[in-house]
Design a protein around this motif. Structure first.
Motif, PDB file in Angstrom:
ATOM      1  N   SER A   4      21.574  30.031  49.743  1.00  0.00           N
ATOM      2  CA  SER A   4      22.404  29.165  50.585  1.00  0.00           C
ATOM      3  C   SER A   4      23.193  28.179  49.728  1.00  0.00           C
ATOM      4  N   SER A   5      22.587  27.719  48.621  1.00  0.00           N
ATOM      5  CA  SER A   5      23.315  26.828  47.706  1.00  0.00           C
ATOM      6  C   SER A   5      24.509  27.551  47.093  1.00  0.00           C
ATOM      7  N   ARG A   6      24.306  28.802  46.705  1.00  0.00           N
ATOM      8  CA  ARG A   6      25.408  29.571  46.111  1.00  0.00           C
ATOM      9  C   ARG A   6      26.504  29.846  47.141  1.00  0.00           C
ATOM     10  N   ILE A   7      26.122  30.138  48.352  1.00  0.00           N
ATOM     11  CA  ILE A   7      27.110  30.361  49.408  1.00  0.00           C
ATOM     12  C   ILE A   7      27.928  29.096  49.627  1.00  0.00           C
ATOM     13  N   ARG A   8      27.257  27.955  49.654  1.00  0.00           N
ATOM     14  CA  ARG A   8      27.960  26.683  49.831  1.00  0.00           C
ATOM     15  C   ARG A   8      28.972  26.456  48.707  1.00  0.00           C
ATOM     16  N   GLU A   9      28.554  26.741  47.473  1.00  0.00           N
ATOM     17  CA  GLU A   9      29.433  26.517  46.331  1.00  0.00           C
ATOM     18  C   GLU A   9      30.607  27.488  46.296  1.00  0.00           C
ATOM     19  N   HIS A  10      30.365  28.753  46.624  1.00  0.00           N
ATOM     20  CA  HIS A  10      31.408  29.772  46.519  1.00  0.00           C
ATOM     21  C   HIS A  10      32.354  29.791  47.711  1.00  0.00           C
ATOM     22  N   PHE A  11      31.841  29.468  48.891  1.00  0.00           N
ATOM     23  CA  PHE A  11      32.651  29.611  50.094  1.00  0.00           C
ATOM     24  C   PHE A  11      32.940  28.297  50.810  1.00  0.00           C
ATOM     25  N   GLY A  12      32.340  27.203  50.350  1.00  0.00           N
ATOM     26  CA  GLY A  12      32.582  25.915  50.982  1.00  0.00           C
ATOM     27  C   GLY A  12      32.015  25.797  52.382  1.00  0.00           C
ATOM     28  N   ILE A  13      30.990  26.585  52.663  1.00  0.00           N
ATOM     29  CA  ILE A  13      30.365  26.559  53.981  1.00  0.00           C
ATOM     30  C   ILE A  13      29.257  25.506  54.013  1.00  0.00           C
ATOM     31  N   THR A  14      29.235  24.724  55.071  1.00  0.00           N
ATOM     32  CA  THR A  14      28.167  23.737  55.236  1.00  0.00           C
ATOM     33  C   THR A  14      26.841  24.452  55.464  1.00  0.00           C
ATOM     34  N   THR A  15      25.823  24.068  54.716  1.00  0.00           N
ATOM     35  CA  THR A  15      24.499  24.663  54.890  1.00  0.00           C
ATOM     36  C   THR A  15      23.518  23.604  55.369  1.00  0.00           C
ATOM     37  N   ILE A  16      22.662  24.013  56.275  1.00  0.00           N
ATOM     38  CA  ILE A  16      21.631  23.118  56.815  1.00  0.00           C
ATOM     39  C   ILE A  16      20.284  23.767  56.575  1.00  0.00           C
ATOM     40  N   SER A  17      19.467  23.139  55.742  1.00  0.00           N
ATOM     41  CA  SER A  17      18.111  23.614  55.483  1.00  0.00           C
ATOM     42  C   SER A  17      17.149  22.832  56.360  1.00  0.00           C
ATOM     43  N   SER A  18      16.400  23.547  57.188  1.00  0.00           N
ATOM     44  CA  SER A  18      15.460  22.857  58.082  1.00  0.00           C
ATOM     45  C   SER A  18      14.444  22.045  57.284  1.00  0.00           C
ATOM     46  N   SER A 186      17.636  36.435  42.549  1.00  0.00           N
ATOM     47  CA  SER A 186      18.847  35.924  43.187  1.00  0.00           C
ATOM     48  C   SER A 186      20.082  36.594  42.615  1.00  0.00           C
ATOM     49  N   ASP A 187      20.058  36.873  41.307  1.00  0.00           N
ATOM     50  CA  ASP A 187      21.224  37.477  40.663  1.00  0.00           C
ATOM     51  C   ASP A 187      21.453  38.908  41.117  1.00  0.00           C
ATOM     52  N   VAL A 188      20.395  39.586  41.560  1.00  0.00           N
ATOM     53  CA  VAL A 188      20.543  40.930  42.109  1.00  0.00           C
ATOM     54  C   VAL A 188      21.091  40.864  43.532  1.00  0.00           C
ATOM     55  N   ILE A 189      20.564  39.938  44.329  1.00  0.00           N
ATOM     56  CA  ILE A 189      20.924  39.867  45.738  1.00  0.00           C
ATOM     57  C   ILE A 189      22.293  39.226  45.954  1.00  0.00           C
ATOM     58  N   PHE A 190      22.646  38.215  45.171  1.00  0.00           N
ATOM     59  CA  PHE A 190      23.845  37.446  45.502  1.00  0.00           C
ATOM     60  C   PHE A 190      25.138  38.254  45.467  1.00  0.00           C
ATOM     61  N   PRO A 191      25.352  39.172  44.503  1.00  0.00           N
ATOM     62  CA  PRO A 191      26.596  39.955  44.560  1.00  0.00           C
ATOM     63  C   PRO A 191      26.754  40.723  45.879  1.00  0.00           C
ATOM     64  N   MET A 192      25.654  41.257  46.406  1.00  0.00           N
ATOM     65  CA  MET A 192      25.713  41.954  47.693  1.00  0.00           C
ATOM     66  C   MET A 192      26.037  40.972  48.810  1.00  0.00           C
ATOM     67  N   LEU A 193      25.397  39.816  48.750  1.00  0.00           N
ATOM     68  CA  LEU A 193      25.625  38.792  49.762  1.00  0.00           C
ATOM     69  C   LEU A 193      27.056  38.253  49.665  1.00  0.00           C
ATOM     70  N   HIS A 194      27.544  38.104  48.440  1.00  0.00           N
ATOM     71  CA  HIS A 194      28.911  37.620  48.227  1.00  0.00           C
ATOM     72  C   HIS A 194      29.924  38.583  48.839  1.00  0.00           C
ATOM     73  N   ALA A 195      29.746  39.892  48.602  1.00  0.00           N
ATOM     74  CA  ALA A 195      30.656  40.890  49.162  1.00  0.00           C
ATOM     75  C   ALA A 195      30.605  40.876  50.690  1.00  0.00           C
ATOM     76  N   TYR A 196      29.406  40.707  51.232  1.00  0.00           N
ATOM     77  CA  TYR A 196      29.226  40.649  52.680  1.00  0.00           C
ATOM     78  C   TYR A 196      29.981  39.439  53.256  1.00  0.00           C
ATOM     79  N   MET A 197      29.838  38.272  52.608  1.00  0.00           N
ATOM     80  CA  MET A 197      30.498  37.068  53.074  1.00  0.00           C
ATOM     81  C   MET A 197      32.014  37.199  52.950  1.00  0.00           C
ATOM     82  N   ASP A 198      32.459  37.777  51.846  1.00  0.00           N
ATOM     83  CA  ASP A 198      33.903  37.991  51.640  1.00  0.00           C
ATOM     84  C   ASP A 198      34.497  38.784  52.793  1.00  0.00           C
TER      85      ASP A 198
END
Length: 202
Positions: A4-18, A186-198
């Motif tokens: 979620s931290s990486r998503i916030r940094e790469h996409f500027g999306i607000t993240t809320i951690s419970s 995280s380094d394995v998962i994030f590229p997949m997650l990044h492409a999904y978010m893109d």
């Protein structure tokens, strides 16, 4: 937390951690924080009603734009409360991401996890260590190692996950918005997650 931290940094999306919201309210001594602190001190789980109220308060402060919830909902009751919450403001949940990671890897990550509570930035002593030990890279403020980040607490949380949280996969699978990503780091998962978010944000 790392994703979620990486998503916030790469996409500027607000993240809320419970978890971060809960710890912040405890630290600030809010009414909800005091209730949560009593529950934690007694070894009890924070009630669904309390955590739902905290999330509702957080969402109410956001503009009507993209946001990401980390660690919420954790059970069917919380998911239904979130649905009702969003329906009342004419919003909808359009994606749920499930990370599939081996349990021994999760344990190793948890034991070495440190958090900067005010920002929610997450560090790991092996995968993502802070530049200065025990200090946040951005502010230099102290990092927190959660007292329940240990093997015994992990086993309890894992059992609770299988009994209470795992049914959420079926709940969201039926809505057609669940996507799972598998990996050991995280380094394995994030590229997949990044492409999904893109693809979703285009």
């Amino acid at each position: 937390g790392t994703q979620s931290s990486r998503i916030r940094e790469h996409f500027g999306i607000t993240t809320i951690s419970s978890g971060d919201v809960l710890r912040r309210n405890i630290a600030q001594g809010t009414d909800a924080g005091l209730l949560a602190q009593r529950a934690v001190a007694n070894g009890e789980l924070v009630t669904d009603e309390l955590i739902v109220e905290l999330i509702r308060n957080e969402l109410a402060t956001l503009p009507r734009s993209n946001w990401l919830l980390d660690g919420f909902p954790r059970n069917i009751a919380q998911a239904q409360a979130l649905d009702a919450m969003l329906e009342s403001t004419n919003q909808s949940l359009n994606a749920v991401v499930n990370l599939v990671v081996p349990e021994d890897v999760i344990l190793h990550r948890i034991v070495e996890r440190y958090v900067h509570v005010p920002s929610g930035r997450v560090y790991n002593l092996t995968y993502n260590p802070p530049s200065v030990a025990g200090r946040d890279d951005v502010t230099g403020e102290p990092l927190e190692h959660r007292p329940d980040d240990n093997p015994e607490s992990f086993r309890r949380r894992l059992q609770q996950y299988h009994e209470v949280t795992e049914p959420l996969l079926d709940y969201y699978r039926r809505t057609g918005i669940l996507t799972s990503f598998a990996g050991t780091t995280s380094d394995v998962i994030f590229p997949m997650l990044h492409a999904y978010m893109d693809a979703r944000l285009d």
